[in-house]
Design a protein around this motif. Structure first.
Motif, mmCIF file in Angstrom:
data_model
loop_
_atom_site.group_PDB
_atom_site.id
_atom_site.type_symbol
_atom_site.label_atom_id
_atom_site.label_comp_id
_atom_site.label_asym_id
_atom_site.label_seq_id
_atom_site.Cartn_x
_atom_site.Cartn_y
_atom_site.Cartn_z
ATOM 1 N N LEU A 268 0.731 -1.152 -0.010
ATOM 2 C CA LEU A 268 -0.071 -0.108 -0.050
ATOM 3 C C LEU A 268 0.965 1.239 0.122
ATOM 4 O O LEU A 268 0.699 2.115 0.808
ATOM 5 C CB LEU A 268 -0.912 0.153 1.253
ATOM 6 C CG LEU A 268 -1.729 -1.274 1.495
ATOM 7 C CD1 LEU A 268 -2.787 -0.686 2.676
ATOM 8 C CD2 LEU A 268 -2.789 -1.309 0.235
ATOM 9 N N LYS A 269 1.793 1.176 -0.907
ATOM 10 C CA LYS A 269 3.111 2.310 -0.710
ATOM 11 C C LYS A 269 2.444 3.701 -1.247
ATOM 12 O O LYS A 269 2.983 4.706 -0.569
ATOM 13 C CB LYS A 269 4.289 1.711 -1.654
ATOM 14 C CG LYS A 269 4.902 0.661 -0.802
ATOM 15 C CD LYS A 269 6.189 0.584 -1.701
ATOM 16 C CE LYS A 269 6.845 -0.841 -1.030
ATOM 17 N NZ LYS A 269 8.365 -0.612 -1.333
ATOM 18 N N GLY A 270 1.494 3.745 -1.997
ATOM 19 C CA GLY A 270 0.911 4.789 -2.513
ATOM 20 C C GLY A 270 0.184 5.473 -1.333
ATOM 21 O O GLY A 270 -0.139 7.054 -1.322
ATOM 22 N N SER A 271 -0.521 4.926 -0.144
ATOM 23 C CA SER A 271 -1.356 5.562 0.712
ATOM 24 C C SER A 271 -0.299 6.318 1.552
ATOM 25 O O SER A 271 0.738 5.922 1.867
ATOM 26 C CB SER A 271 -2.153 4.388 1.328
ATOM 27 O OG SER A 271 -1.559 3.605 2.310
ATOM 28 N N ASP A 272 -0.872 7.277 2.276
ATOM 29 C CA ASP A 272 0.024 8.105 3.054
ATOM 30 C C ASP A 272 -0.394 7.765 4.533
ATOM 31 O O ASP A 272 -1.321 8.079 4.936
ATOM 32 C CB ASP A 272 -0.892 9.614 2.606
ATOM 33 C CG ASP A 272 0.090 10.578 3.463
ATOM 34 O OD1 ASP A 272 0.889 11.507 2.781
ATOM 35 O OD2 ASP A 272 0.120 10.803 4.578
ATOM 36 N N THR A 273 0.616 7.402 4.964
ATOM 37 C CA THR A 273 0.581 6.912 6.697
ATOM 38 C C THR A 273 1.493 7.681 7.312
ATOM 39 O O THR A 273 2.737 7.553 7.176
ATOM 40 C CB THR A 273 1.030 5.334 6.756
ATOM 41 O OG1 THR A 273 0.264 4.583 5.640
ATOM 42 C CG2 THR A 273 0.453 4.840 8.000
ATOM 43 N N ARG A 274 1.429 8.465 8.423
ATOM 44 C CA ARG A 274 2.222 9.013 9.149
ATOM 45 C C ARG A 274 2.041 9.103 10.517
ATOM 46 O O ARG A 274 0.914 8.807 11.005
ATOM 47 C CB ARG A 274 2.180 10.568 8.604
ATOM 48 C CG ARG A 274 2.343 10.711 7.235
ATOM 49 C CD ARG A 274 2.237 12.069 6.934
ATOM 50 N NE ARG A 274 2.432 12.357 5.314
ATOM 51 C CZ ARG A 274 3.552 12.895 4.887
ATOM 52 N NH1 ARG A 274 4.245 13.723 5.598
ATOM 53 N NH2 ARG A 274 3.319 13.083 3.461
ATOM 54 N N GLU A 275 2.854 9.703 11.371
ATOM 55 C CA GLU A 275 2.671 9.886 12.882
ATOM 56 C C GLU A 275 2.097 11.314 12.934
ATOM 57 O O GLU A 275 2.745 12.332 12.317
ATOM 58 C CB GLU A 275 3.756 9.732 13.567
ATOM 59 C CG GLU A 275 3.986 9.684 15.207
ATOM 60 C CD GLU A 275 5.235 9.247 15.763
ATOM 61 O OE1 GLU A 275 5.482 7.807 15.885
ATOM 62 O OE2 GLU A 275 6.159 10.021 16.110
ATOM 63 N N ILE A 276 1.363 11.625 13.816
ATOM 64 C CA ILE A 276 0.771 12.827 14.168
ATOM 65 C C ILE A 276 0.863 13.203 15.746
ATOM 66 O O ILE A 276 0.546 12.309 16.703
ATOM 67 C CB ILE A 276 -0.988 12.847 13.980
ATOM 68 C CG1 ILE A 276 -1.066 12.353 12.359
ATOM 69 C CG2 ILE A 276 -1.398 14.458 14.057
ATOM 70 C CD1 ILE A 276 -0.693 13.306 11.283
ATOM 71 N N SER A 277 1.677 14.332 15.798
ATOM 72 C CA SER A 277 1.736 14.774 17.484
ATOM 73 C C SER A 277 1.117 16.010 17.939
ATOM 74 O O SER A 277 0.950 16.899 17.088
ATOM 75 C CB SER A 277 3.184 14.891 17.695
ATOM 76 O OG SER A 277 3.895 13.780 17.067
ATOM 77 N N PHE A 278 0.704 15.974 19.072
ATOM 78 C CA PHE A 278 0.010 16.958 19.596
ATOM 79 C C PHE A 278 0.917 17.753 20.726
ATOM 80 O O PHE A 278 1.225 16.745 21.717
ATOM 81 C CB PHE A 278 -1.403 16.792 19.918
ATOM 82 C CG PHE A 278 -2.155 16.078 18.989
ATOM 83 C CD1 PHE A 278 -2.680 16.901 17.878
ATOM 84 C CD2 PHE A 278 -2.248 14.768 18.811
ATOM 85 C CE1 PHE A 278 -3.521 16.411 17.024
ATOM 86 C CE2 PHE A 278 -2.967 14.139 17.618
ATOM 87 C CZ PHE A 278 -3.500 15.064 16.748
ATOM 88 N N ASP A 279 1.364 18.888 20.622
ATOM 89 C CA ASP A 279 1.960 19.630 21.617
ATOM 90 C C ASP A 279 1.177 20.655 22.154
ATOM 91 O O ASP A 279 1.206 21.958 21.499
ATOM 92 C CB ASP A 279 3.452 19.791 21.105
ATOM 93 C CG ASP A 279 4.343 20.427 22.345
ATOM 94 O OD1 ASP A 279 3.957 20.313 23.461
ATOM 95 O OD2 ASP A 279 5.665 20.902 21.790
ATOM 96 N N ASP A 280 0.588 20.611 23.296
ATOM 97 C CA ASP A 280 -0.520 21.839 23.723
ATOM 98 C C ASP A 280 -1.266 22.430 22.440
ATOM 99 O O ASP A 280 -1.395 23.592 22.214
ATOM 100 C CB ASP A 280 0.386 22.907 24.392
ATOM 101 C CG ASP A 280 0.959 22.841 25.854
ATOM 102 O OD1 ASP A 280 0.511 21.643 26.426
ATOM 103 O OD2 ASP A 280 2.132 23.140 26.213
#
Ligand SMILES: Cc1cc2nc3c(=O)[nH]c(=O)nc-3n(C[C@H](O)[C@H](O)[C@H](O)COP(=O)(O)OP(=O)(O)OC[C@H]3O[C@@H](n4cnc5c(N)ncnc54)[C@H](O)[C@@H]3O)c2cc1C
Length: 379
Positions: free
Chosen positions: A204-216
């Motif tokens: 599924l290399k075309g699909s966009d998979t990422r980490e999302i962070s929240f800082d305050d």
């Protein structure tokens, strides 16, 4: 019992098949190689209505039932499983969440934009230390005046870099554990939110998979989706929908691998004859057909139950478990039928084999499905 699809089911399925054959399948190898699906593909899908498949017409959607949706999703997966999973998360997790749990204001604000493709949706449940044990998540949302202040990290977020809104599951009552989780809508570019690099995946290399962070990261309390502290139930009920979708993805990938295997077995000659003349190969094709047919029926049953407002959580898990295991089995056999060529990128079965693998992992692993199913049996 009537196992035939209705004319409406077939109409949408055939339209999706036509798009998949023209725009997805011929480019799927390129998307895989480049690790990207161009924005124009999503735009075309959106223009044809596929971004709001189950969204009511009054919000600009197609207002399809789940069975029709599932038939279309199978076709998209047959063409390109990476594009399909982006659409699946958007439609069956995000649009459905807002439709089922949103306030009138939230529906009016987000559904038209989601259905038109102006924005895409992402679903953020998994964290680095909380996967199958999703109730142990650690992201927090503390109250501050009229806002929630989010802190934490979500991982493996499909559409992470291309979404306009993110459904974030987070603790609003820290001490209550899974009974203190709420779902909060976070809009892209909200201060304090950062988007990680694109993951490099097996398939599924075309699909966009990422980490999302929240800082305050501050979001208005009006972005709470559904009841406060009831978010874990929302997450689980959405995953039941999503599992039917992943089941259809598995059927689509398996169908594609099966078709390639039939074609190749008729063309490839050894010992002076096509290899399909050997019973060892013909029986593999027969076993593939049986598993694909059974998978599709289980997926359609789960979708039909949902459409008829009947309990479908166990049946969604049964369908997902069987269809995804079968897809992996079918793709493995399709590679085997191709011999050494099945191991070479020029042949699509190499990609199907890699794409199928994750279907047994996301939206609940196969082991997690067995937990759901065995609990239902033993309760
Ligand atoms: C390409 C991709 C896209 C994804 N997209 C999203 C997304 O959009 N949003 C999102 O929130 N998540 C997403 N995920 C995350 C996915 O849902 C998780 O990876 C999955 O739920 C498994 O969690 P984990 O990876 O932490 O594995 P773990 O939970 O650590 O599991 C590891 C192994 O242990 C087994 N195991 C764990 N607990 C038990 C148990 N009680 N009994 C038996 N076996 C057990 C599992 O079955 C597995 O085999 C995505 C993942 C991938 C790879």
């Amino acid at each position: 019992m009537d196992f035939r699809l209705s004319e409406d089911n077939e109409l949408i399925r055939d339209a999706a098949r036509e798009f998949a054959e023209k725009r997805l399948f011929p480019n799927a190898e390129k998307f895989d190689e480049e690790g990207d699906i161009p924005h124009e593909i999503y735009q075309e899908l959106a223009e044809l209505g596929y971004f709001g498949m189950m969204v009511p017409e009054k919000y600009g959607g197609m207002e399809l039932d789940n069975l029709t949706y599932i038939c279309a999703m199978e076709e998209f997966a047959r063409g390109c499983a990476g594009a399909m999973i982006s659409l699946s998360v958007h439609n069956s997790l995000v649009c459905e969440a807002i439709l089922q749990y949103g306030t009138d204001e939230q529906k009016e604000k987000y559904l038209p934009k989601l259905a038109s493709g102006e924005i895409m949706g992402a679903y953020c449940l998994t964290e680095p230390n909380s996967g199958t044990d999703a109730g142990s998540l650690k992201t927090t949302a503390a109250e501050s005046g009229d806002n929630f202040v989010l802190n934490g990290t979500k991982t493996f977020v499909t559409n992470g870099g291309i979404a306009g809104i993110y459904l974030v599951f987070t603790l609003t009552s820290k001490e209550a554990g899974s009974k203190g989780i709420s779902c909060i809508i976070v809009e892209k570019d909200t201060k304090g939110m950062s988007i990680g690099a694109k993951e490099k995946k097996m398939g599924l290399k075309g699909s966009d998979t990422r980490e999302i962070s929240f800082d305050d990261c501050e979001v208005p309390q009006s972005n709470l989706l559904g009841e406060r502290d009831k978010g874990f139930k929302i997450a689980l009920s959405l995953l039941a929908n999503g599992r039917i979708g992943v089941g259809s993805q598995a059927v689509g990938i398996a169908q594609a691998a099966y078709e390639e295997a039939i074609k190749y077995s008729k063309e490839r000659e050894q010992f002076g004859q096509p290899i399909c003349n050997f019973q060892a190969i013909a029986f593999k094709l027969a076993d593939m057909k049986v598993r694909i047919d059974a998978s599709r029926l289980l997926v359609h049953r789960a979708a039909w139950l949902k459409d008829n407002d009947m309990p479908h959580s166990t049946e969604a898990s049964v369908a997902k478990l069987y269809a995804t295991q079968s897809a992996n089995w079918v793709c493995n056999e399709a590679v085997q039928i191709h011999g050494g060529y099945g191991y070479i990128k020029e042949y699509a079965v190499e990609r199907y084999f890699r794409d199928a693998r994750v279907t047994e992992i996301y939206e609940g692993t196969s082991e997690a499905q067995k937990i759901v199913i065995s609990r239902a049996i033993l309760k």
